[in-house]
Design an enzyme around this catalytic site. Structure first.
Site, PDB file in Angstrom:
ATOM      1  N   ASP A 155       1.036  10.698   7.253  1.00  0.00           N
ATOM      2  CA  ASP A 155      -0.144  11.144   7.990  1.00  0.00           C
ATOM      3  C   ASP A 155       0.196  11.997   9.196  1.00  0.00           C
ATOM      4  O   ASP A 155       1.306  11.959   9.727  1.00  0.00           O
ATOM      5  CB  ASP A 155      -0.974   9.932   8.449  1.00  0.00           C
ATOM      6  CG  ASP A 155      -0.136   8.852   9.110  1.00  0.00           C
ATOM      7  OD1 ASP A 155       0.716   9.202   9.945  1.00  0.00           O
ATOM      8  OD2 ASP A 155      -0.324   7.666   8.797  1.00  0.00           O
ATOM      9  N   ASP A 175       9.912   1.665   5.408  1.00  0.00           N
ATOM     10  CA  ASP A 175       9.094   2.853   5.202  1.00  0.00           C
ATOM     11  C   ASP A 175       9.453   3.968   6.169  1.00  0.00           C
ATOM     12  O   ASP A 175       9.393   5.148   5.818  1.00  0.00           O
ATOM     13  CB  ASP A 175       7.609   2.497   5.347  1.00  0.00           C
ATOM     14  CG  ASP A 175       7.057   1.792   4.121  1.00  0.00           C
ATOM     15  OD1 ASP A 175       7.772   1.733   3.104  1.00  0.00           O
ATOM     16  OD2 ASP A 175       5.920   1.290   4.181  1.00  0.00           O
TER      17      ASP A 175
END
Length: 253
Positions: free
Chosen positions: A109, A35
């Protein structure tokens, strides 16, 4: 391939300096890693239309569509047209510190948290100019739908469908236990003001340190006008990923 990949693989190929330059020359980017690699590439090519297919050679791999052992099968399905595209929203944060302005994008985020000192920090939050509360705790996670299964989930936030048009606000270990995650409209403009004199806070985007923050510093977070396109193979689904990667199991009586 990009220059970094060429150095690692030592393969003969047409080499471009980075992912953004490469994206302008190809129809599909194959991103091999976990990721973290996907997040980096997504930020680098934000706003370009070239889709990304993630090949997982890392750990959990929520953003990667297929595992490395499935690559031959995945390529066969791509050549036969069995795939779809999905647009993912990015967040954009602007911060002012020490007379400088910092701007960053994030696919997962934006996080404001305590720095090296493990002490509580106070963060005053407004949404569209309307006061929300003063969060006291270890920090705050502002996540996109894509990032709902990352730090936000670990901090107690909700799992959000990646295509939902929302932004999640999740406190990290709040001192007031009634402070819970908030789900905001994707058009919301979030302002966070640091109130704590000590310790300093830090701003990060997708885990990358952007700057330190001190009392009086402000961070503005909103949805970016840029998106990224992810490729998904036909037959795959977000709920299937949840079941397999989070090891969800049913029970029988």
């Amino acid at each position: 391939m990009d220059a970094a990949t060429q150095r690692l693989t030592r393969q003969e190929a047409e080499v471009h300096p980075d992912a953004a330059a490469l994206a302008g020359k190809v129809d599909l980017l194959l991103v091999c890693g976990g990721d973290g690699t996907m997040l980096r590439v997504a930020r680098e090519i934000a706003g370009l239309s070239t889709p990304i297919l993630g090949i997982n050679i890392g750990g959990l791999g929520f953003l990667t569509a297929v595992s490395s052992r499935q690559l031959p099968e995945a390529l066969d399905r791509i050549w036969s047209g069995r795939f779809t595209f999905e647009r993912r929203t990015l967040l954009e944060a602007t911060a002012e510190h020490g007379g400088r302005r910092y701007r960053c994008r994030a696919l997962n985020d934006v996080v404001i948290s305590h720095g090296s000192e493990s002490r509580l920090i106070d963060l005053d939050v407004t949404v569209d100019g309307d006061p929300v509360t003063c969060y006291r705790g270890d920090g705050l996670v502002i996540s996109s739908p894509t990032g709902s299964t990352a730090y936000s989930l670990a901090a107690g936030g909700a799992i959000v469908l990646p295509t939902a048009q929302v932004i999640a606000l999740t406190p990290i270990c709040p001192h007031t236990l009634s402070n819970r995650a908030l789900i905001l409209n994707h058009g919301a403009r979030i302002e966070v003001k640091v109130l704590t004199q000590r310790p300093t806070a830090v701003l990060s985007a997708d885990g990358e340190l952007i700057t330190e923050l001190v009392a009086g510093d402000r961070v503005m977070i909103r949805r970016s006008r840029h998106t990224v396109r992810l490729m998904h193979l036909t037959g795959s689904s977000f709920f299937e990923a949840l079941r397999s990667k989070l090891h969800w199991r049913g029970t029988t009586l």
